[in-house]
Design a protein around this motif. Structure first.
Motif, PDB file in Angstrom:
ATOM      1  N   SER A 195       2.966   1.682  -8.498  1.00 57.13           N
ATOM      2  CA  SER A 195       1.700   1.349  -7.841  1.00 57.13           C
ATOM      3  C   SER A 195       0.662   2.447  -8.036  1.00 57.13           C
ATOM      4  O   SER A 195      -0.538   2.181  -7.983  1.00 57.13           O
ATOM      5  CB  SER A 195       1.918   1.097  -6.351  1.00 57.13           C
ATOM      6  N   LEU A 196       1.124   3.674  -8.249  1.00 55.57           N
ATOM      7  CA  LEU A 196       0.211   4.798  -8.446  1.00 55.57           C
ATOM      8  C   LEU A 196       0.070   5.202  -9.906  1.00 55.57           C
ATOM      9  O   LEU A 196      -0.594   6.191 -10.223  1.00 55.57           O
ATOM     10  CB  LEU A 196       0.698   6.000  -7.622  1.00 55.57           C
ATOM     11  N   SER A 255       0.846  -1.194   0.000  1.00 52.13           N
ATOM     12  CA  SER A 255       0.000   0.000   0.000  1.00 52.13           C
ATOM     13  C   SER A 255       0.883   1.246   0.000  1.00 52.13           C
ATOM     14  O   SER A 255       2.043   1.185   0.421  1.00 52.13           O
ATOM     15  CB  SER A 255      -0.900   0.014   1.239  1.00 52.13           C
ATOM     16  N   PRO A 256       0.350   2.379  -0.451  1.00 58.96           N
ATOM     17  CA  PRO A 256       1.148   3.610  -0.438  1.00 58.96           C
ATOM     18  C   PRO A 256       1.702   3.948   0.950  1.00 58.96           C
ATOM     19  O   PRO A 256       2.856   4.357   1.074  1.00 58.96           O
ATOM     20  CB  PRO A 256       0.164   4.678  -0.925  1.00 58.96           C
ATOM     21  N   PHE A 290       6.770   2.644  -5.678  1.00 61.06           N
ATOM     22  CA  PHE A 290       5.756   3.629  -5.291  1.00 61.06           C
ATOM     23  C   PHE A 290       5.119   4.238  -6.545  1.00 61.06           C
ATOM     24  O   PHE A 290       3.889   4.294  -6.670  1.00 61.06           O
ATOM     25  CB  PHE A 290       6.418   4.710  -4.449  1.00 61.06           C
TER      26      PHE A 290
END
Length: 112
Positions: free
Chosen positions: A80-81, A26-27, A77
């Motif tokens: 994932s976004l 998760s972030p 990161f």
């Protein structure tokens, strides 16, 4: 080894992460991991350039490896976004080249 683009690096990390069911963290978890890695970099810099020598019991590490860890988690990161790090870099450089254009003393290459 041939030079690779940031897109290549992002794809390589995505291919690596995609082989695991867990996928990207998760972030918030990645931010915590990034903070941990920056702390490890700070420790290495302090050992190399600061007043705190390593203990004999501490394992060998390097600034290079810590920077590599930070690059890896940064790519995770971004991936994932859905962030293209080349585009992010270009936007930051545009900001520096405009907002900070006259902020620092430039080195002149011609005779002064």
């Amino acid at each position: 080894m041939s030079e690779r683009s940031m897109k290549d690096l992002q794809q390589e990390v995505d291919t690596y992460i995609s082989q695991f069911k867990e996928g990207y963290f998760s972030p918030l978890a990645m931010l915590a991991r990034m903070s941990e890695e920056v702390g490890e970099l700070a420790r290495e810099v302090n050992h190399q350039f600061g007043e705190k020598p390593k203990k004999a019991s501490e394992e060998e590490n390097s600034i290079e490896l810590e920077l590599g860890d930070i690059l890896f988690i940064t790519i995770c990161f971004a991936n994932s976004l859905g962030i293209d790090l080349t585009e992010a870099h270009d936007k930051v450089m545009k900001k520096f080249n405009t907002r900070d254009a006259d902020r620092w003393t430039k080195i002149h290459t011609d005779s002064d």
